[in-house]
Design a protein around this motif. Structure first.
Motif, mmCIF file in Angstrom:
data_model
loop_
_atom_site.group_PDB
_atom_site.id
_atom_site.type_symbol
_atom_site.label_atom_id
_atom_site.label_comp_id
_atom_site.label_asym_id
_atom_site.label_seq_id
_atom_site.Cartn_x
_atom_site.Cartn_y
_atom_site.Cartn_z
ATOM 1 N N ARG A 128 34.705 48.821 34.631
ATOM 2 C CA ARG A 128 35.847 47.955 34.957
ATOM 3 C C ARG A 128 35.391 47.178 36.190
ATOM 4 O O ARG A 128 34.950 47.777 37.177
ATOM 5 C CB ARG A 128 37.081 48.783 35.299
ATOM 6 N N PHE A 129 35.448 45.892 36.129
ATOM 7 C CA PHE A 129 34.940 45.065 37.236
ATOM 8 C C PHE A 129 35.895 43.886 37.441
ATOM 9 O O PHE A 129 35.642 42.764 36.999
ATOM 10 C CB PHE A 129 33.519 44.588 36.871
ATOM 11 N N SER A 185 37.919 42.257 28.153
ATOM 12 C CA SER A 185 36.536 41.781 28.072
ATOM 13 C C SER A 185 36.488 40.400 27.427
ATOM 14 O O SER A 185 35.667 39.560 27.797
ATOM 15 C CB SER A 185 35.706 42.755 27.239
HETATM 16 P P1 ATP Z 1 40.111 48.436 26.574
HETATM 17 O O1 ATP Z 1 40.995 47.755 25.563
HETATM 18 O O2 ATP Z 1 39.305 49.515 25.953
HETATM 19 O O3 ATP Z 1 40.785 48.812 27.841
HETATM 20 P P2 ATP Z 1 39.247 45.971 27.770
HETATM 21 O O4 ATP Z 1 38.079 45.090 27.481
HETATM 22 O O5 ATP Z 1 40.596 45.401 27.500
HETATM 23 O O6 ATP Z 1 38.994 47.322 26.997
HETATM 24 P P3 ATP Z 1 39.611 45.724 30.640
HETATM 25 O O7 ATP Z 1 39.377 46.681 31.759
HETATM 26 O O8 ATP Z 1 40.933 45.092 30.512
HETATM 27 O O9 ATP Z 1 39.169 46.456 29.310
HETATM 28 O O10 ATP Z 1 38.539 44.536 30.803
HETATM 29 C C1 ATP Z 1 37.164 44.809 30.955
HETATM 30 C C2 ATP Z 1 36.534 43.906 31.983
HETATM 31 O O11 ATP Z 1 36.642 42.538 31.559
HETATM 32 C C3 ATP Z 1 37.208 43.920 33.352
HETATM 33 O O12 ATP Z 1 36.844 45.020 34.131
HETATM 34 C C4 ATP Z 1 36.688 42.609 33.926
HETATM 35 O O13 ATP Z 1 35.355 42.729 34.365
HETATM 36 C C5 ATP Z 1 36.720 41.687 32.709
HETATM 37 N N1 ATP Z 1 37.982 40.917 32.704
HETATM 38 C C6 ATP Z 1 39.226 41.358 32.392
HETATM 39 N N2 ATP Z 1 40.156 40.398 32.544
HETATM 40 C C7 ATP Z 1 39.485 39.291 32.973
HETATM 41 C C8 ATP Z 1 39.875 37.968 33.343
HETATM 42 N N3 ATP Z 1 41.153 37.570 33.290
HETATM 43 N N4 ATP Z 1 38.904 37.119 33.734
HETATM 44 C C9 ATP Z 1 37.617 37.501 33.811
HETATM 45 N N5 ATP Z 1 37.184 38.734 33.494
HETATM 46 C C10 ATP Z 1 38.090 39.630 33.082
#
Ligand code: ATP
Length: 319
Positions: free
Chosen positions: A72-73, A105
């Motif tokens: 998570r970043f 992501s």
């Molecule tokens: P899961 O559904 O399994 O939680 P996910 O991809 O939705 O997976 P997130 O933690 O929401 O998981 O997003 C993963 C990563 O994507 C974040 O930690 C961040 O680095 C990047 N990210 C999320 N939202 C944004 C955004 N609005 N703009 C740029 N990067 C983003």
């Protein structure tokens, strides 16, 4: 396109390794160079990028999780951070990126695409909560894990004439709970798309008892209510022993099912083919057993997942 990067991001999902492997091997078969990025967007920003060889992805097709790691970043939401990440890719000569992950992501991939860096999104999450695809990579494995757990809970629930509540993942999508309820033969299902009413649930439990049911299994999606409090409330109202089990991260691990491995391989290969056709800024899905691709920006901004009303109605009838 000559050099493609690949990363996994967000929550890990079984089958992500098979997707990475397919990107690497399909790319190499087309004489492309493929670069693995460690720990998602964090590794992209920290330049932890490594050229992949054929054997870099040996022995991973059967493994859960993601060997590239995920992170998570939240800093990736900052434009400056993304610009630095793009600079890193340019340094390696990478001209396109494949992102395997969930909707968060996809947001990152969408923003990189808007900055002129073509990305392809592959849906990798057990939650099945991404628009433009019937299934996400990892959903089938998590579903099978959930069913196995429900089967075990049924044995003890039935032996003790108990009411059992099983909390299942899915974030704000009820697919995992609904399909687990049908396949696991649960009496009741509570999902975010429908919500629930305590009085109705108690009435149904009572009707079940009148039908002669000695035990009951209630499957519920996470984040709806505190299941231990719900269990205590039901026990008080029904005077029947009620227990809650939160399956948690057990659902995220384990070897991917054949279905997830095939889906992941299919999508990983397709991502490379799309980039070779000059198509960037797309996200891949499977709809009616066909691979499809949508505009990644549209997918996030306007597309919505349809709710499986027919399956929900069916579940109610099987009670
Ligand atoms: P899961 O559904 O399994 O939680 P996910 O991809 O939705 O997976 P997130 O933690 O929401 O998981 O997003 C993963 C990563 O994507 C974040 O930690 C961040 O680095 C990047 N990210 C999320 N939202 C944004 C955004 N609005 N703009 C740029 N990067 C983003």
């Amino acid at each position: 396109v000559k050099k493609i990067g690949v990363l996994t991001s967000g929550g890990d999902a079984p089958g992500m390794n098979a997707a990475i492997r397919a990107v690497v091997r399909t790319g190499l078969s087309h004489d492309l160079e493929i670069y693995g990025v460690y720990d998602g967007y964090m590794g992209l920003h920290e330049d932890r990028i490594e050229k992949m060889k054929r054997y870099s992805v040996s022995d991973v097709v059967n493994r859960g999780g993601t060997f590239l790691g995920s992170a998570r970043f939240p800093e990736f939401k900052e434009e400056k951070v993304r610009e630095e990440a793009v600079e890193n890719m340019k340094k390696h000569g990478i001209d396109a990126l494949v992102v395997v992950g969930g909707d968060g992501s996809y947001m990152g991939a969408k923003k990189l695409t808007e900055m002129g860096f073509p990305c392809i999104g592959i849906p990798g999450t057990i939650d099945n909560d991404i628009a433009g695809t019937d299934y996400t990579i990892g959903f089938d494995t998590a579903l099978n894990t959930a069913i196995e757990a429900i089967d075990r809970i049924r044995d003890t629930s039935s032996s003790h004439n108990r009411i059992s509540i099983v909390e299942i993942m899915g974030r704000y999508c009820g697919d995992l709970a609904l399909q687990a309820a049908i396949a696991g033969g649960a009496e009741y299902v509570i999902i975010p798309e429908v919500g629930f009413n305590r009085a109705d649930l108690l009435k149904s439990l009572n009707e079940g008892k009148l039908k002669g049911k000695k035990h009951a299994i209630i499957v519920i999606t996470e984040h709806i209510t505190n299941v231990n409090e719900l269990a205590a409330g039901i026990e008080m109202a029904t005077e029947r022993e009620t227990r809650a089990t939160v399956l948690g991260h057990i659902q995220r691990g384990g070897a991917p099912t054949a279905r997830d491995r095939v889906l992941a391989s299919w999508m990983g290969g397709y991502a490379v083919e799309l980039l070779l056709e000059g198509k960037g800024g797309r996200c891949i899905g499977i709809q009616n057993n066909q691979l499809v691709h949508h505009d990644i920006i549209e997918c996030i901004e306007t597309m919505r997942r349809p709710f499986a009303q027919d399956l929900y109605t069916l579940q109610q009838r099987l009670f």
